[in-house]
Design an enzyme around this catalytic site. Structure first.
Site, PDB file in Angstrom:
ATOM      1  CG  ASP A   1     -11.566  -6.539   7.137  1.00  0.00           C
ATOM      2  OD1 ASP A   1     -11.211  -5.988   8.205  1.00  0.00           O
ATOM      3  OD2 ASP A   1     -12.143  -5.926   6.216  1.00  0.00           O
TER       4      ASP A   1
ATOM      5  CE1 TYR B   1      -3.190  -2.840   0.135  1.00  0.00           C
ATOM      6  CE2 TYR B   1      -3.667  -2.352   2.418  1.00  0.00           C
ATOM      7  CZ  TYR B   1      -3.898  -3.103   1.293  1.00  0.00           C
ATOM      8  OH  TYR B   1      -4.843  -4.097   1.311  1.00  0.00           O
TER       9      TYR B   1
ATOM     10  CG  ASP C   1      -6.647  -4.328   4.600  1.00  0.00           C
ATOM     11  OD1 ASP C   1      -7.514  -4.264   5.487  1.00  0.00           O
ATOM     12  OD2 ASP C   1      -6.728  -3.699   3.521  1.00  0.00           O
TER      13      ASP C   1
ATOM     14  CG  ASP D   1      -1.558 -19.570  -0.383  1.00  0.00           C
ATOM     15  OD1 ASP D   1      -0.708 -19.493   0.531  1.00  0.00           O
ATOM     16  OD2 ASP D   1      -1.300 -20.075  -1.490  1.00  0.00           O
TER      17      ASP D   1
ATOM     18  CE  LYS E   1       1.443 -17.229  -2.800  1.00  0.00           C
ATOM     19  NZ  LYS E   1       0.784 -18.526  -2.568  1.00  0.00           N
TER      20      LYS E   1
END
Ligand code: NAD
Length: 365
Positions: free
Chosen positions: A250, A141, A246, A222, A190
């Site tokens: 959530d 980001y 993020d 994942d 990752k």
């Protein structure tokens, strides 16, 4: 030495829920003779109305000069309707940036009387209690400015960039947190695809030498997304990059089932931190006494633990919230599972939490 907490009530239910948390903190400070005082400042829509900016400079200065910041929530239809270039949410992003808060902490903990609110089966969520430490000021980001390239602008680039230092400081926070909890750290990346993740893994492995009591494992993002649903109680502390955090936080927030119960903290290297509920300003119920103050009260417990080193007082709050729910007290947003239930408003819920704290404190204090 006297300490200062800046309170940023914001908009909608923000003033109601921060008032509740301040009442709880004030009770504890008086009871244990801690010299802490509160100063209010403007943010969000309230600041736009008064000062034509969502984050006045004096709010930033006030926050920087304090030991901790307690924030309600910002935003609402009033400022959505206006075709403004200034928006309440800019206040929120602005204060996190101005204070250089690089570690965002979101817990997922189930409360026994609320277990049926979870979309997962009861047996999977009974003992869920973990925190996600999300890197907040770097990564995907905050890379080089994203761009569309080529003559027809059909190629696109976003950059996931980190310096070693940025990874080290958030990983340190996560280790410190794990040391205070069940001493298990899961670093999520990752690394099978991304170079940045390979460096992340390197840093975590190096840092692990400094925290020999903490058991560390590395997991791919994942697979972690699946494990959070299949077996969420295996986790203690999860640390990860900004975008992964993020998404995972959530996902984790729905496991416990109740938005009005979720606190958060945003931290940096020193003790100054910003504490706020995960929920928004809930304009649909603002000013009606229906707001659930528990997420903000639990954020205040984080404030005591991480900014003021008052672990015992933080635990008193957390135990009190647990007991109040077990006794069947609930605001309209909560469905509690207790022998007897009593629907209460924001102020009454706050009274119950204070009474449940008082019940844990021996008379002589
Ligand atoms: P919201 O979290 O404000 O509300 C979603 C639903 O949950 C609503 O029905 C609301 O009544 C309920 N709810 C939320 N918190 C509650 C509480 N403590 N007690 C009881 N019920 C509660 O999200 P939204 O409706 O998408 O957004 C409303 C406004 O809040 C928007 O302007 C949005 O931009 C802003 N917002 C701010 C923040 C923040 O300040 N951190 C976060 C999210 C949304």
């Amino acid at each position: 030495m006297s300490k200062t907490i800046t309170v940023l009530p914001g908009d909608g239910i923000g003033p109601e829920v921060t008032d509740s948390a301040v009442r709880v903190l004030d009770y504890l400070f008086k009871k244990f003779h801690h010299d802490v005082h509160f100063v209010k400042a403007l943010i969000g829509g309230a600041a736009i109305d008064a000062e034509e900016t969502p984050l006045p400079q004096k709010t930033i200065d006030q926050c920087k000069a304090s030991d901790a910041v307690l924030l309600g929530a910002v935003g609402g239809p009033k400022w959505d309707r206006q075709s403004m270039t200034v928006r309440p949410e800019q206040g929120l992003l602005g204060i996190r940036k101005a204070l250089e808060l690089f570690a965002n902490i979101r817990p997922a903990k189930t409360f026994a009387p609320l277990i049926d609110a979870s979309p997962l089966k009861r047996e999977y969520v009974t003992s869920v209690d973990f925190v996600i430490v999300r890197e907040l000021t770097g990564g995907l980001y905050f890379g080089k400015p994203s761009e569309r390239r080529g003559p027809h602008k059909e190629d696109v680039v976003d950059t996931l960039a980190y310096s070693r230092y940025e990874i080290e400081r958030v990983v340190d926070k996560a280790f410190q947190m794990a040391e205070k909890r069940r001493k298990k750290l899961t670093s999520v990346d990752k690394a099978n695809v991304l170079e940045s993740s390979r460096m992340w893994r390197e840093v975590v492995t190096e840092k692990a030498q400094d925290y020999p009591d903490v058991e560390v494992n590395h997991a791919l993002v994942d697979s972690t997304a699946m494990q959070l649903i299949r077996n969420p109680s295996q986790f203690d502390v999860i640390v990860t990059e900004n975008m992964f955090g993020d998404i995972l936080s959530d996902e984790a927030s729905v496991i416990t089932g109740s938005l009005g119960m979720l606190p958060s903290a945003s931290l940096r290297t020193d003790k100054l931190g910003l504490y706020e509920p995960v929920h928004g300003s809930a304009p649909d119920i603002a000013g009606q006494g229906k707001a659930n103050p528990l997420a903000t009260i639990l954020s205040a417990a984080f404030l005591l633990r991480y900014s003021l080193d008052l672990d015992k007082e933080a635990e008193l709050i957390e135990t009190a919230v647990q007991r109040v729910l077990e006794q069947g007290y609930h605001t309209p947003d909560l469905q509690v599972n207790a022998a007897q239930t009593t629907s209460v408003n924001t102020a009454e819920m706050t009274d119950q939490v204070i009474a449940a704290i008082a019940a844990q404190i021996p008379e002589q204090v």
